[in-house]
Design a protein around this motif. Structure first.
Motif, PDB file in Angstrom:
ATOM      1  N   MET A  55       9.854  12.119  37.920  1.00 31.46           N
ATOM      2  CA  MET A  55      10.946  12.766  37.194  1.00 31.46           C
ATOM      3  C   MET A  55      11.183  12.097  35.850  1.00 31.46           C
ATOM      4  N   THR A  56      11.002  10.773  35.781  1.00 37.14           N
ATOM      5  CA  THR A  56      11.134  10.080  34.498  1.00 37.14           C
ATOM      6  C   THR A  56      10.076  10.547  33.516  1.00 37.14           C
ATOM      7  N   GLY A  57       8.857  10.723  33.999  1.00 38.32           N
ATOM      8  CA  GLY A  57       7.801  11.253  33.133  1.00 38.32           C
ATOM      9  C   GLY A  57       8.102  12.660  32.656  1.00 38.32           C
ATOM     10  N   CYS A  58       8.657  13.505  33.542  1.00 39.97           N
ATOM     11  CA  CYS A  58       9.024  14.865  33.138  1.00 39.97           C
ATOM     12  C   CYS A  58      10.111  14.860  32.082  1.00 39.97           C
ATOM     13  N   VAL A  59      11.100  13.985  32.248  1.00 41.38           N
ATOM     14  CA  VAL A  59      12.189  13.912  31.270  1.00 41.38           C
ATOM     15  C   VAL A  59      11.669  13.458  29.911  1.00 41.38           C
TER      16      VAL A  59
END
Length: 255
Positions: A55-59
């Motif tokens: 999710m951090t990579g997506c953000v």
């Protein structure tokens, strides 16, 4: 008869003590080993860590991808104006139409800034405003472009304003567009026409607010537009009102 009774009798060792459980079932008889609980905890921690990092990579990548996509679409869109002309001439260089479009816009701005260009532009604008349906679209788009124009003319937004709306304790962002004097029996009241957008910039409400009740923050017109278009995501952490030149310090404070 005696043999039948002996065959139907069940020993107490097979019925008592287990509560009907199967002694040969290892899952019910053997206790959970500490290795299995540790394995489950490690799997849960690994799953949580992987999902969090994903999710951090997506953000992080989402705004980059959107920026790249919009920029690439804009380059292709602008490049499409002059690239067919170069294709007819036998010149196939990617980006040449985009550069030509930017130069064309620049020279149009230089031409319109002159006296002759302003006259030609005024004639074209006069013709467009005589067209039945096109004149409304042109007027709305011109007001929006005038708001972000570096030449702050009379039709542009004057200042960013914060007014109390819709109830006490709540505030709304808006733009001061004009000033009007309300004539009363006792004294005249200066009112400011504040445009409060309700759907980005092109739809909103107009409020006449007393100039003394308007909070003028230390924000430029472009910063105010960015705040409204982004839904408040570019809002600064602190907003301070501007010191107006007409505001004077009372004498009782000096004494």
């Amino acid at each position: 008869m005696a043999e039948e009774k002996e065959s139907t009798s069940v020993p107490l060792s097979q019925t008592g003590g287990n509560g009907g459980e199967d002694p040969e079932d290892p899952e019910k008889t053997l206790p959970a080993s500490p290795n299995s609980s540790t394995r489950k905890a490690c799997c849960y921690f690994l799953q949580s860590w992987v999902s969090k990092k994903f999710m951090t990579g997506c953000v992080v990548l989402f705004p980059v991808a959107v920026t790249f996509f919009v920029t690439w679409w804009f380059i292709q869109f602008v490049d499409g104006f002059f690239s067919p002309l170069y294709e007819r001439l036998g010149i196939d260089i990617f980006g040449l139409g985009f550069v030509t479009s930017l130069l064309f816009v620049f020279f149009v701005g230089v031409f319109v800034s002159s006296w002759m260009g302003a006259t030609v532009f005024w004639l074209g604008e006069w013709f467009i405003k005589r067209m039945p349906f096109v004149k409304h679209i042109y007027s709305a788009s011109k007001q929006i472009s005038a708001a972000i124009s570096p030449d702050q003319n009379t039709t542009a937004f004057k200042e960013v304003a914060i007014i109390r709306h819709p109830r006490v304790g709540e505030y709304a962002f808006g733009f001061i567009t004009s000033t009007v004097i309300l004539q009363k029996e006792n004294e005249d009241e200066e009112l400011c026409s504040v445009f409060v957008p309700t759907n980005h910039l092109y739809i909103g409400d107009i409020f006449l607010v007393n100039s003394k009740e308007i909070i003028r923050p230390n924000l430029s017109i472009r910063e105010g537009i960015e705040i409204i278009v982004s839904g408040g995501m570019t809002m600064p952490q602190t907003i301070a009102p501007l010191a107006r030149p007409n505001d004077r310090i009372p004498l009782n404070r000096i004494m």
